[in-house]
Design an enzyme around this catalytic site. Structure first.
Site, PDB file in Angstrom:
ATOM      1  N   ASP A   1     136.612  20.932 165.153  1.00 37.97           N
ATOM      2  CA  ASP A   1     136.536  22.024 164.168  1.00 37.97           C
ATOM      3  C   ASP A   1     137.923  22.577 163.827  1.00 37.97           C
ATOM      4  OD1 ASP A   1     135.242  23.703 162.457  1.00 37.97           O
ATOM      5  OD2 ASP A   1     134.678  25.169 163.988  1.00 37.97           O
TER       6      ASP A   1
ATOM      7  N   LEU B   1     132.347   4.554 171.000  1.00 40.15           N
ATOM      8  CA  LEU B   1     132.595   5.712 170.143  1.00 40.15           C
ATOM      9  C   LEU B   1     131.321   5.977 169.349  1.00 40.15           C
ATOM     10  CD1 LEU B   1     134.298   7.885 168.746  1.00 40.15           C
ATOM     11  CD2 LEU B   1     135.056   6.145 167.128  1.00 40.15           C
TER      12      LEU B   1
ATOM     13  N   HIS C   1     141.158  17.268 156.408  1.00 41.04           N
ATOM     14  CA  HIS C   1     140.160  16.348 156.973  1.00 41.04           C
ATOM     15  C   HIS C   1     140.817  15.018 157.341  1.00 41.04           C
ATOM     16  CE1 HIS C   1     136.912  19.078 156.415  1.00 41.04           C
ATOM     17  NE2 HIS C   1     136.913  19.042 155.093  1.00 41.04           N
TER      18      HIS C   1
HETATM   19  C1  FPP Z   1     135.260  20.664 160.834  1.00 33.46           C
HETATM   20  O1  FPP Z   1     136.332  21.414 160.273  1.00 33.46           O
HETATM   21  C2  FPP Z   1     135.368  19.253 160.451  1.00 33.46           C
HETATM   22  C3  FPP Z   1     134.509  18.572 159.657  1.00 33.46           C
HETATM   23  C4  FPP Z   1     133.318  19.183 159.040  1.00 33.46           C
HETATM   24  C5  FPP Z   1     134.731  17.174 159.339  1.00 33.46           C
HETATM   25  C6  FPP Z   1     135.243  16.393 160.509  1.00 33.46           C
HETATM   26  C7  FPP Z   1     135.612  15.071 160.028  1.00 33.46           C
HETATM   27  C8  FPP Z   1     136.690  14.418 160.457  1.00 33.46           C
HETATM   28  C9  FPP Z   1     137.618  14.880 161.489  1.00 33.46           C
HETATM   29  C10 FPP Z   1     136.934  13.070 159.875  1.00 33.46           C
HETATM   30  C11 FPP Z   1     136.129  12.082 160.667  1.00 33.46           C
HETATM   31  C12 FPP Z   1     135.732  10.968 159.836  1.00 33.46           C
HETATM   32  C13 FPP Z   1     135.159   9.863 160.354  1.00 33.46           C
HETATM   33  C14 FPP Z   1     134.852   8.765 159.450  1.00 33.46           C
HETATM   34  C15 FPP Z   1     134.842   9.718 161.771  1.00 33.46           C
HETATM   35  P1  FPP Z   1     135.957  22.448 159.131  1.00 33.46           P
HETATM   36  O2  FPP Z   1     135.872  21.682 157.844  1.00 33.46           O
HETATM   37  O3  FPP Z   1     134.691  23.171 159.525  1.00 33.46           O
HETATM   38  O4  FPP Z   1     137.192  23.396 159.107  1.00 33.46           O
HETATM   39  P2  FPP Z   1     137.170  24.991 159.297  1.00 33.46           P
HETATM   40  O5  FPP Z   1     136.378  25.257 160.539  1.00 33.46           O
HETATM   41  O6  FPP Z   1     138.613  25.345 159.445  1.00 33.46           O
HETATM   42  O7  FPP Z   1     136.546  25.566 158.072  1.00 33.46           O
HETATM   43 MG    MG Z   2     134.351  24.746 160.835  1.00 36.10          MG
END
Ligand code: FPP
Ligand code: MG
Length: 335
Positions: free
Chosen positions: A34, A150, A51
């Protein structure tokens, strides 16, 4: 950036890893990655860049896990709730996933060398068809690898997964494969998307949020849960060591809780089997009470039959899931 990053730890990291490895190491670690968007805002870059950096961090974290002898990792990459984000962000995440799964297929040799098996947990049918096909190809191509695992949770929430498992058991009863009395906690676990994995020993959530957000609720009731304030794209080797250390401090109590749970499960199953054979004995005993030896024989026979039914049902379920993936994967090959 590829999924598997080569590279050694530096001297200090290596010494730290060796010290940690003298203690119990979690076999399976789950991450709620996150903080990507907060990272993007902090660095004044586009949200999608956040991301992308999040994905790069995942590849780096997998390398650290291997150096620490952590052989199984499960990550929350896209929750069903994430579909409620803006169309632009959802499209960006789908595109990123597509690129990475295509890349993964190009890296097959490397994945084979490291024995990496990729599984995707979630309802693929909620995703665009081309992404479903790329995912299926990656899963099918790596399914025989068994050195490290994984699990990517994509289009996933825990409640959805549990509801789906209950539906699968209802299907089994409907098909006459199992009896409703065969339904048990153990069987439900086997119907989850995660049925091929042991439960995580350690669950880490980054970014300072202290919720599980519908992630692996069933699987983590006896896991060590560590909340860390660092944003996921800034996660470091030292953050991971800190979390492993917290696991080690709590190791004994976790093992004890798991043991107690196993004993309780065995007791409940025996009680359920006894309740079922009581009916059988009444039916076949012409009202006469059965002696202890007869009761034991009937119980053993009943348990063996229940076990056989359950195994056949789980085989049918596995077959249904494998066929879905191999059909998708071969559609992709034809396209
Ligand atoms: C949470 O941060 C993250 C996500 C919703 C997406 C996570 C995806 C990746 C790390 C890429 C992985 C991809 C693959 C193909 C495995 P957030 O968007 O909620 O950020 P915030 O909490 O700061 O709002
Ligand atoms: Mg988040």
């Amino acid at each position: 950036m590829s999924w598997i990053r080569e590279g050694e730890l530096n001297f200090i990291e290596k010494i730290t890893a060796n010290i940690l490895k003298a203690g119990p190491i979690p076999k399976h670690v789950a991450f709620i990655m996150d903080g990507n968007r907060r990272f993007a805002r902090k660095k004044h870059v586009e949200r999608q860049e956040g991301h992308m950096q999040g994905f790069n961090k995942l590849a780096e974290a997998l390398r650290w896990c291997l150096h620490l002898n952590i052989r199984e990792v499960t990550v929350y990459a896209f929750s069903i709730e994430n579909f409620k984000r803006s169309q632009d962000e959802v499209d960006g995440l789908m595109e990123l996933a597509k690129q990475k799964f295509v890349k993964l297929l190009e890296e097959q040799e490397n994945l084979e060398k490291h024995g990496v098996c990729i599984r995707v947990l979630g309802d693929l049918t909620l995703l665009p068809l081309d992404l479903q096909q790329h995912i299926a190809k990656a899963v099918v191509a790596t399914k025989a690898h068994n050195k490290c695992f994984l699990n990517v949770c994509f289009a996933y929430t825990s409640r959805y997964e549990i509801t789906n498992a209950v539906r699968e058991m209802a299907w089994g009863v409907e098909q006459g494969l199992i009896k409703s009395s065969d339904v048990s906690e153990a069987m439900l676990s086997e119907c989850l998307y995660s049925s091929n994995s042991p439960n995580p020993d350690l669950l880490i959530r980054t970014s300072g949020e202290v919720r599980l957000s519908d992630f692996l609720l069933w699987q983590t009731s006896h896991s060590c849960i560590v909340f860390q304030s660092v944003l996921w794209p800034e996660y470091s080797f030292w953050n991971l060591c800190d979390a492993v250390l917290q696991y080690q401090f709590n190791y004994r109590s976790i093992q004890k809780a798991r043991e107690l749970h196993r004993e309780e499960q065995a007791r409940l199953q025996l009680e359920a089997d006894r309740a079922c054979i009581a009916e059988v004995l009444q039916h076949h005993g012409n009202g006469k009470p059965a002696d202890a030896q007869r009761r034991q024989e009937v119980l053993l026979n009943y348990t063996a039959c229940r076990e056989e039914r359950s195994q056949d049902f789980l085989k049918a379920l596995k077959h249904k899931r494998n066929t879905f993936l191999s059909d998708l994967s071969s559609q992709a090959a034809m396209a």
